[in-house]
Design a protein around this motif. Structure first.
Motif, PDB file in Angstrom:
ATOM      1  N   GLU A  73       0.835  -1.214   0.000  1.00  0.00           N
ATOM      2  CA  GLU A  73       0.000   0.000   0.000  1.00  0.00           C
ATOM      3  C   GLU A  73       0.859   1.249   0.000  1.00  0.00           C
ATOM      4  OE1 GLU A  73      -3.317   0.480   2.789  1.00  0.00           O
ATOM      5  OE2 GLU A  73      -3.284  -1.711   2.994  1.00  0.00           O
ATOM      6  N   ALA A  74       1.874   1.258   0.864  1.00  0.00           N
ATOM      7  CA  ALA A  74       2.751   2.426   0.966  1.00  0.00           C
ATOM      8  C   ALA A  74       3.480   2.673  -0.350  1.00  0.00           C
ATOM      9  CB  ALA A  74       3.738   2.247   2.112  1.00  0.00           C
ATOM     10  N   THR A  75       3.890   1.612  -1.023  1.00  0.00           N
ATOM     11  CA  THR A  75       4.546   1.762  -2.329  1.00  0.00           C
ATOM     12  C   THR A  75       3.608   2.442  -3.321  1.00  0.00           C
ATOM     13  OG1 THR A  75       5.937  -0.181  -1.968  1.00  0.00           O
ATOM     14  CG2 THR A  75       5.627   0.518  -4.246  1.00  0.00           C
ATOM     15  N   THR A  76       2.358   2.006  -3.331  1.00  0.00           N
ATOM     16  CA  THR A  76       1.370   2.620  -4.226  1.00  0.00           C
ATOM     17  C   THR A  76       1.197   4.094  -3.910  1.00  0.00           C
ATOM     18  OG1 THR A  76       0.220   0.514  -4.438  1.00  0.00           O
ATOM     19  CG2 THR A  76      -1.024   2.501  -5.030  1.00  0.00           C
ATOM     20  N   TYR A  77       1.039   4.426  -2.633  1.00  0.00           N
ATOM     21  CA  TYR A  77       0.863   5.832  -2.242  1.00  0.00           C
ATOM     22  C   TYR A  77       2.075   6.668  -2.640  1.00  0.00           C
ATOM     23  CZ  TYR A  77      -2.900   3.972   0.725  1.00  0.00           C
ATOM     24  OH  TYR A  77      -4.014   3.342   1.206  1.00  0.00           O
ATOM     25  N   LEU A  78       3.283   6.153  -2.378  1.00  0.00           N
ATOM     26  CA  LEU A  78       4.487   6.905  -2.712  1.00  0.00           C
ATOM     27  C   LEU A  78       4.611   7.127  -4.217  1.00  0.00           C
ATOM     28  CD1 LEU A  78       7.028   5.237  -0.255  1.00  0.00           C
ATOM     29  CD2 LEU A  78       6.196   7.604  -0.160  1.00  0.00           C
ATOM     30  N   ARG A  79       4.244   6.128  -4.986  1.00  0.00           N
ATOM     31  CA  ARG A  79       4.336   6.266  -6.444  1.00  0.00           C
ATOM     32  C   ARG A  79       3.267   7.206  -6.997  1.00  0.00           C
ATOM     33  NH1 ARG A  79       6.486   0.317  -8.340  1.00  0.00           N
ATOM     34  NH2 ARG A  79       8.676   0.871  -8.011  1.00  0.00           N
ATOM     35  N   ILE A  80       2.140   7.282  -6.337  1.00  0.00           N
ATOM     36  CA  ILE A  80       1.118   8.247  -6.755  1.00  0.00           C
ATOM     37  C   ILE A  80       1.563   9.664  -6.412  1.00  0.00           C
ATOM     38  CG2 ILE A  80      -1.214   9.098  -6.227  1.00  0.00           C
ATOM     39  CD1 ILE A  80      -2.047   6.110  -5.941  1.00  0.00           C
ATOM     40  N   LEU A  81       2.195   9.837  -5.262  1.00  0.00           N
ATOM     41  CA  LEU A  81       2.617  11.165  -4.813  1.00  0.00           C
ATOM     42  C   LEU A  81       3.879  11.666  -5.515  1.00  0.00           C
ATOM     43  CD1 LEU A  81       1.980  10.784  -0.969  1.00  0.00           C
ATOM     44  CD2 LEU A  81       0.702  12.228  -2.563  1.00  0.00           C
TER      45      LEU A  81
END
Length: 191
Positions: free
Chosen positions: A150-158
């Protein structure tokens, strides 16, 4: 008073600063009004920010659950740290320098200040965005070991937003230097 002018006021030509002295109180009143207006606007913005942040936190917690919200807010904090690094203090520098240049009647230099503040921040923000996107899995495992996917997804979106966020903070600092508080309050305080 003793002397030939006792009891009489001097004509205005004898007092060359008479008009300037009369204008000072009105100028001060205008400064005080501007200060009060800016302070009131900031207060409204701070209260709105608190209420909106609370509401945002509730929505995220309900949508993602406690652990999911934790992962989201940790990645958001990492993003905020990287944004501050990308800005390199240029938002404060732009605000101070622009206000100083306006006081010194150097209006033509204001655009240069904005350019000089924006270019390095956009370049560094872009470089950090690429590194953040590329290193997202490793960073996610470090900061959110329970939910790295989940954190990877959030970081890549940001990540792609990083240079934009740094640049907008500098532009908001510039508006404050110009003496305009509304964009700062609406975007930074309530946004």
């Amino acid at each position: 008073m003793i002397g030939p002018t006792a009891g009489r006021s001097l004509p205005s030509r004898a007092r060359p600063d008479a008009r300037a002295a009369d204008d000072v109180p009105s100028a001060r009143r205008g400064d005080i009004r501007t200060l009060v207006r800016g302070g009131a606007l900031n207060t409204v913005g701070i209260v709105a920010n608190a209420l909106l942040s609370f509401g945002f936190g509730v929505v995220i917690a309900r949508a993602l659950g406690a652990d999911g919200a934790g992962a989201f807010f940790v990645t958001l904090a990492a993003f905020a740290i990287l944004q501050s690094v990308a800005q390199m203090g240029a938002d404060t520098g732009a605000m101070r320098t622009i206000a100083r240049y306006l006081a010194l009647e150097r209006r033509r230099d204001v655009r240069t200040v904005v350019r000089v503040g924006l270019l390095p921040a956009l370049l560094l923000g872009s470089a950090l965005a690429v590194v953040l996107y590329w290193m997202a899995p490793t960073l996610a495992e470090t900061i959110v070991p329970d939910r790295p996917d989940e954190a990877t997804t959030y970081l890549r979106i940001l990540a792609p937003v990083l240079p934009i966020a740094a640049g907008s903070a500098i532009l908001l600092g510039a508006t404050r230097g110009l003496g305009v508080m509304l964009p700062y309050v609406v975007i930074d305080r309530t946004g």
